[in-house]
Design an enzyme around this catalytic site. Structure first.
Site, PDB file in Angstrom:
ATOM      1  N   GLY A  35       0.881  -1.177  -0.051  1.00 62.25           N
ATOM      2  CA  GLY A  35      -0.046  -0.232  -0.029  1.00 62.25           C
ATOM      3  C   GLY A  35       0.901   1.414   0.126  1.00 62.25           C
ATOM      4  CG  HIS A  38       5.291   5.613  -4.692  1.00 66.18           C
ATOM      5  ND1 HIS A  38       5.752   4.965  -5.962  1.00 66.18           N
ATOM      6  CD2 HIS A  38       5.732   4.745  -3.762  1.00 66.18           C
ATOM      7  CE1 HIS A  38       6.528   3.849  -5.356  1.00 66.18           C
ATOM      8  NE2 HIS A  38       6.518   3.870  -4.119  1.00 66.18           N
ATOM      9  CG  HIS A  41       3.127   1.298  -5.424  1.00 62.21           C
ATOM     10  ND1 HIS A  41       3.364   2.333  -4.596  1.00 62.21           N
ATOM     11  CD2 HIS A  41       3.823   0.133  -4.841  1.00 62.21           C
ATOM     12  CE1 HIS A  41       3.975   1.562  -3.432  1.00 62.21           C
ATOM     13  NE2 HIS A  41       4.344   0.206  -3.890  1.00 62.21           N
ATOM     14  N   GLY A 152       9.074  -4.121  -8.479  1.00 59.67           N
ATOM     15  CA  GLY A 152       9.894  -2.864  -9.002  1.00 59.67           C
ATOM     16  C   GLY A 152      11.345  -3.289  -8.759  1.00 59.67           C
ATOM     17  CD  GLU A 153      14.834  -3.059 -13.600  1.00 57.99           C
ATOM     18  OE1 GLU A 153      15.365  -1.978 -13.374  1.00 57.99           O
ATOM     19  OE2 GLU A 153      14.800  -3.992 -14.187  1.00 57.99           O
ATOM     20  CB  VAL A 181       8.670   5.538 -11.380  1.00 58.53           C
ATOM     21  CG1 VAL A 181       8.309   6.737 -11.654  1.00 58.53           C
ATOM     22  CG2 VAL A 181       8.148   4.408 -11.954  1.00 58.53           C
ATOM     23  CB  SER A 190      10.928   4.779  -1.561  1.00 54.87           C
ATOM     24  OG  SER A 190      10.551   4.286  -0.377  1.00 54.87           O
TER      25      SER A 190
END
Ligand code: PAF
Length: 283
Positions: A35, A38, A41, A152-153, A181, A190
């Site tokens: 959750g 941002h 996500h 995510g990387e 991103v 983050s």
């Protein structure tokens, strides 16, 4: 207007919702999250939508990946905003179990991780972390049985650990990494960025800048030691305490000497005030 996603909060409701989604053999992608969503996500969700017919997003702040000294209690929980974002993105199903659904009384099993989980990066500073992540992601995969899952990387070691686990345990889930991103000044998005004070936020892009400078020097043929030492100096001068700044093999995460040992990945973890940030880039 996109319709609100289905929301499942217990296993029978999840099974019913998934049976519906899978009608006519539609492919399903899972985006596991804690959750506090941002734009990073959202980019995972968009990649999931491009790859699969149906998209499930899990929202679960997983207690087993936090040490008692860490921020489980204060981790941002933004359900209303998360629901609005996922509705706008046309997500099909949100899996939002309670802690007691995920870890019922008497729960006593844990996935033990090795390989990329024991290379002296995050595991050195958060020894509890990958056991907790692997256990919850293993459960999410068996609960949702997706065809693929998007990570995510930005949490690069986590991506490697989860890929290894899915392969080792024959979970039948294709693990896909999605590009980090960044804010305009280079700071990786983050959920923990909200903890930064205005001054810390101004300092934070130094992580990306130092990694880019290091990558340039490695590409020019320097060995890893000197550029890494300069990067640690730059990041420390900006007010961070550096946990690690390392160049590793991008697949095995093992130490390397130079670009000749590539493909390489630069990974950093550093703390400013009470906030610990991690980031990485390819060389
Ligand atoms: O990256 C995260 O948000 C979490 O570690 C994950 C993968 C959702 C597991 O709790």
């Amino acid at each position: 207007m996109p319709s609100r996603p289905m929301i499942a909060r217990n296993i029978p409701a999840l099974r019913r919702a998934l049976d519906g989604l899978r009608a006519r053999k539609a492919s399903v992608a899972l985006v596991p999250t804690m959750g506090a969503l941002h734009d990073g996500h959202v980019s995972l969700v968009r990649l999931a939508k491009r790859r699969a017919r149906k998209v499930v997003v899990s929202l679960f702040v997983n207690p087993t990946q936090f040490a008692p000294t860490e921020d489980f209690g204060s981790y941002p929980r933004t359900w209303k905003a998360d629901l609005a974002r996922l509705t706008a993105e046309g997500v099909d199903l949100i899996w939002n179990p309670d802690v007691r659904v995920m870890y019922p009384d008497g729960f006593a099993s844990r996935i033990i991780t090795d390989g990329p989980a024991t290379v002296g990066l995050e595991d050195r500073f958060r020894p509890h972390f990958f056991g907790g992540v692997a256990t919850v992601v293993g459960k999410l995969f068996t609960q949702c049985r997706p065809d693929m899952a998007i990570f995510g990387e930005k949490d690069f070691q986590q991506l490697r650990v989860v890929s290894q686990m899915a392969a080792d345990l024959d979970l039948g889930v294709k693990v896909i990494g999605s590009k980090t991103v960044r804010e305009r000044d280079g700071l990786a998005m983050s959920s923990r960025n909200v903890y930064l004070s205005a001054e810390e936020r101004r300092a934070a892009p130094v992580l990306f800048k130092a990694m880019k400078e290091t990558a340039q020097r490695l590409r020019a043929g320097e060995e890893v030691q000197a550029p890494q030492a300069s990067a640690v100096e730059t990041i420390t001068a900006a007010g961070f305490a550096v946990d690690y700044f390392e160049t590793r093999h991008a697949e095995t995460l093992q130490p390397v000497m130079s670009i000749k040992d590539g493909p390489l990945r630069i990974l950093v973890a550093a703390k400013i005030g009470t906030t610990r940030l991690i980031d990485n880039i390819a060389v």
